[in-house]
Structure formats: structure tokens, C-alpha cells
Design an enzyme around this catalytic site. Structure first.
Site, PDB file in Angstrom:
ATOM      1  N   GLY A 116       0.785  -1.225   0.000  1.00 31.96           N
ATOM      2  CA  GLY A 116       0.000   0.000   0.000  1.00 31.96           C
ATOM      3  C   GLY A 116       0.814   1.272   0.000  1.00 31.96           C
ATOM      4  CG  LEU A 132       7.172   1.868  -2.519  1.00 29.02           C
ATOM      5  CD1 LEU A 132       8.045   1.571  -1.309  1.00 29.02           C
ATOM      6  CD2 LEU A 132       7.824   2.913  -3.419  1.00 29.02           C
ATOM      7  CG  ASP A 161       3.026  -0.471 -11.054  1.00 30.27           C
ATOM      8  OD1 ASP A 161       3.749   0.498 -11.348  1.00 30.27           O
ATOM      9  OD2 ASP A 161       1.975  -0.368 -10.397  1.00 30.27           O
TER      10      ASP A 161
END
Length: 372
Positions: free
Chosen positions: A111, A114, A161
Site C-alpha cells: 500500500g 511501491l 509496474d
């Protein structure tokens, strides 16, 4: 091969926020913080997922599922949907996955913006790729992990990501064109220049699958349609003022202004790093935060306080990183000033009555790999 140990990193996005789902440019690098999976192949159709505090808040959590029953909307929810979604995506793509025991540990803060979820997905995909001999190319692996998150989990994230976790190279940031997925490794050796990049985890949690993220994505898509372009990436920086004049809604104008100027900032940072001038990226990072705060409106008081306190203490630049609504901020500083900057941010949080932030130094690390 029946088993082994694999790792996939979280990431820091140096610059390029909320541009990936607009077919734009991003520039993440992998962290030395990873999700580690100890995996054993099984061929009885059972998927056993065990987590040591991978975003669960508990010491141990175990979930058992049947691989032939996996489907979007049918999972138990929570952290296990991410690896289960990867298995579903692999099977949907035609890969025969008979099952596995997967035991996860993590040093990526959940959360915090990252990409702990992407690291969880990618380490699962890499382990299963090896165990079942799937022969997946890294970008294909990232794309399947993104599909797991978009469709199975229901989070409308872009491709950045998963690509960062799968494809980053140690000592480099990844300059990624999210339209054609072309990528270039850009040297990022800040210690060689006497610089530190600090990550401040505000400990304010966020969730990409909530409505705020989705509304901004939908707003960008609507603005692109109004402007008659495939995506906001196609609005030239030099033509931004003209494009804004064609949008009657102030909210749409703000979204477009951020995306177009952020793509320009990514290219500016690439040029500065390739020219060996990393100190000069500081003001560009700060300008990114201002845009995310004022135009895209995805910051929060804790993130803003990290940035303002760090800059007041002499940092070269600072900005929130990740999707926003909490999470982490990055601070570029001279190494000699790192301790003073850290103290200033911690003091500002204490004065404001906020929980003390987590802080660690970030260095560009390797993407996913097999450990043993």
C-alpha cells in the site's frame, strides 16, 4: 524441475505518473526490496498460497484454490487474488498449469505505492514459467500479470509496474514507452555523483481498485475522445494550450495538462541523466509533484508534507510516487544532507501529529530472478 526460490522487486517510479494508461512514457527502477516465493510444483490441480504478512496484516495466511475453478469475481479477495489471477491468466492464455505450493515473504511495504502487488504477480509468473517450462519472454510475462490485475483483481492499472518488476536492470532506470512497449535502460548511479534518493513511506494506505483511480482514468479517456486522439500521449507538448482551449470542462483540462506535461518531464529527465547531470532532475521531480497535487489531485497532506519539509531542508527535488491517495514520496538530496533532510521530514510529521514515516535509501536494482 520441481521447485525453487524466486524473487521479484517492488519499484520506484522516478518520473512519469498516471501516464502509462494514457499510452505515455514512464521511468521506473527496481528496488532492492522484493517479494520472495518458495515454490513447489504439483500436478493435482491444487493451488496452495501461503503468505507471511504479504499485505495481510497477519503473521501467516494460507489459501487453497482449485486451478480449474479460477475465474474473475470468484476469488476470496485480498492478497491471494493477485497470484491466483496470474494462474488464471496463464491458463486462459493456453498454458497448462497443474497447480503449485507457493510460500511468499516480502520486504516491499504494501500500500505504499511501491508496487508490492506487481512484485507478487511477477514472482508468481516467473516461478511458474520456470517450473512448467512455458518459455515466456519478460514483456509477455508482464502483460499477463497486468491482465491478472485488470481482469481478475479488477484494478485498472497500466503496464508500468509489472514491466518494471520483470524487466529492470541493476544500476539503471527503465525508460518505457507504454504504447509500443519499447524500452531503454538509462544509467542511474546516483551514489557515484554523491547523491541519495530517499523513499518516505507515509504509511497512508491506498487501493488502486477504488473509484478515485478509475474516475481519473475514465476522465483521461473521455478527454482524448473529445480531442479526437487515440490517447492523451498524442497531444503534443507544443500544442497543449490549443488542446486545453478545446476542452470546456475544467476537470478535463487539468487531467490533460498533467499528462502532457508529465510526458515532457519524463523526456527531460532521460536527457539529463544521459548527459550525466542528475542533480538537475531535482526541479523536474518537484514540478511533477505540483502537477499531481494541483491538476491530477492524487496527493494527500502527508505526501505534500514530505515534499515541502524536504525542500525546506535543502533537498534538490521531491515528489509523490505511485498512484497516489497515500503511499510514498521520493526525495533527491546530496548525500551529505540526507540525515538532515530525514530529520526535517520526521520532525514535520511529529509536529503535524502524523504517524512517523518509514524511510529508506533506494538504489536501482535487478528485476525478477531465480535465487535457487
Amino acid at each position: 524441475m520441481n521447485g525453487g526460490v524466486w524473487a521479484a522487486p517492488g519499484r520506484v517510479n522516478l518520473i512519469g505518473e498516471h501516464t502509462d494508461y494514457n499510452d505515455g512514457f514512464v521511468m521506473p527502477f527496481a528496488l532492492p526490496r522484493t517479494v520472495v516465493a518458495t515454490v513447489t510444483r504439483r500436478d493435482d490441480g491444487l493451488l496452495r498460497l501461503r503468505s507471511d504478512a504479504v499485505g495481510t496484516g497477519s503473521a501467516v495466511d494460507t489459501v487453497e484454490l482449485r486451478v480449474d475453478e479460477l475465474a474473475p469475481g470468484r476469488g476470496p479477495g485480498g492478497w491471494s487474488d493477485y497470484p491466483a489471477g496470474v494462474v488464471w491468466a496463464l491458463r486462459e492464455a493456453g498454458h497448462r498449469i497443474g497447480g503449485a505450493d507457493l510460500h511468499y515473504t516480502s520486504t516491499v511495504p504494501a500500500g505504499a505505492g511501491l508496487s508490492s502487488s506487481a512484485a507478487l504477480e511477477v514472482v508468481t509468473a516467473l516461478a511458474l514459467d520456470d517450473l512448467y517450462g512455458l518459455g515466456l519472454e519478460r514483456q509477455r510475462m508482464a502483460s499477463l500479470c497486468r491482465r491478472a490485475e485488470n481482469v481478475y483483481v479488477g484494478a485498472p492499472t497500466g503496464i508500468m509496474d509489472q514491466t518494471a518488476s520483470a524487466c529492470c536492470v541493476e544500476g539503471h532506470a527503465l525508460f518505457l514507452d507504454t504504447r509500443d512497449l519499447s524500452r531503454r535502460q538509462i544509467p542511474l548511479d546516483l551514489p557515484a555523483y554523491g547523491l541519495d534518493l530517499l523513499v518516505f513511506d507515509t504509511r497512508v494506505k491506498h487501493a488502486h481498485s477504488d473509484g478515485a483511480y478509475g474516475r481519473r482514468r475514465a476522465g483521461c479517456e473521455s478527454a482524448a475522445e473529445t480531442l479526437g486522439v487515440p490517447a492523451l500521449r498524442d497531444v503534443p507538448y507544443a500544442a497543449l494550450a490549443e488542446a486545453l482551449d478545446r476542452l470546456p470542462d475544467p476537470g478535463s483540462r487539468a487531467l490533460v495538462r498533467h499528462v502532457v506535461t508529465e510526458n515532457h518531464r519524463v523526456r527531460r529527465v532521460v536527457a539529463l541523466l544521459e548527459a550525466g547531470e542528475p542533480r538537475r532532475i531535482g526541479p523536474v521531480l518537484t514540478a511533477s509533484h505540483t502537477s499531481l497535487r494541483d491538476d491530477f489531485r492524487v496527493s494527500c497532506p502527508e505526501l505534500d508534507l514530505v515534499v515541502s519539509a524536504a525542500l525546506a531542508a535543502g533537498a534538490l527535488g521531491a515528489r509523490m510516487t505511485g498512484g497516489g491517495f497515500g503511499g510514498a514520496a521520493i526525495v533527491l538530496t546530496e548525500r551529505a544532507a540526507s540525515a538532515a533532510v530525514t530529520r526535517a521530514v520526521e520532525s514535520a510529521f511529529a509536529t503535524a501529529g502524523y504517524r512517523a514515516p518509514g524511510v529508506f535509501g533506494a538504489r536501482a536494482s535487478s528485476g525478477a530472478l531465480r535465487l535457487s
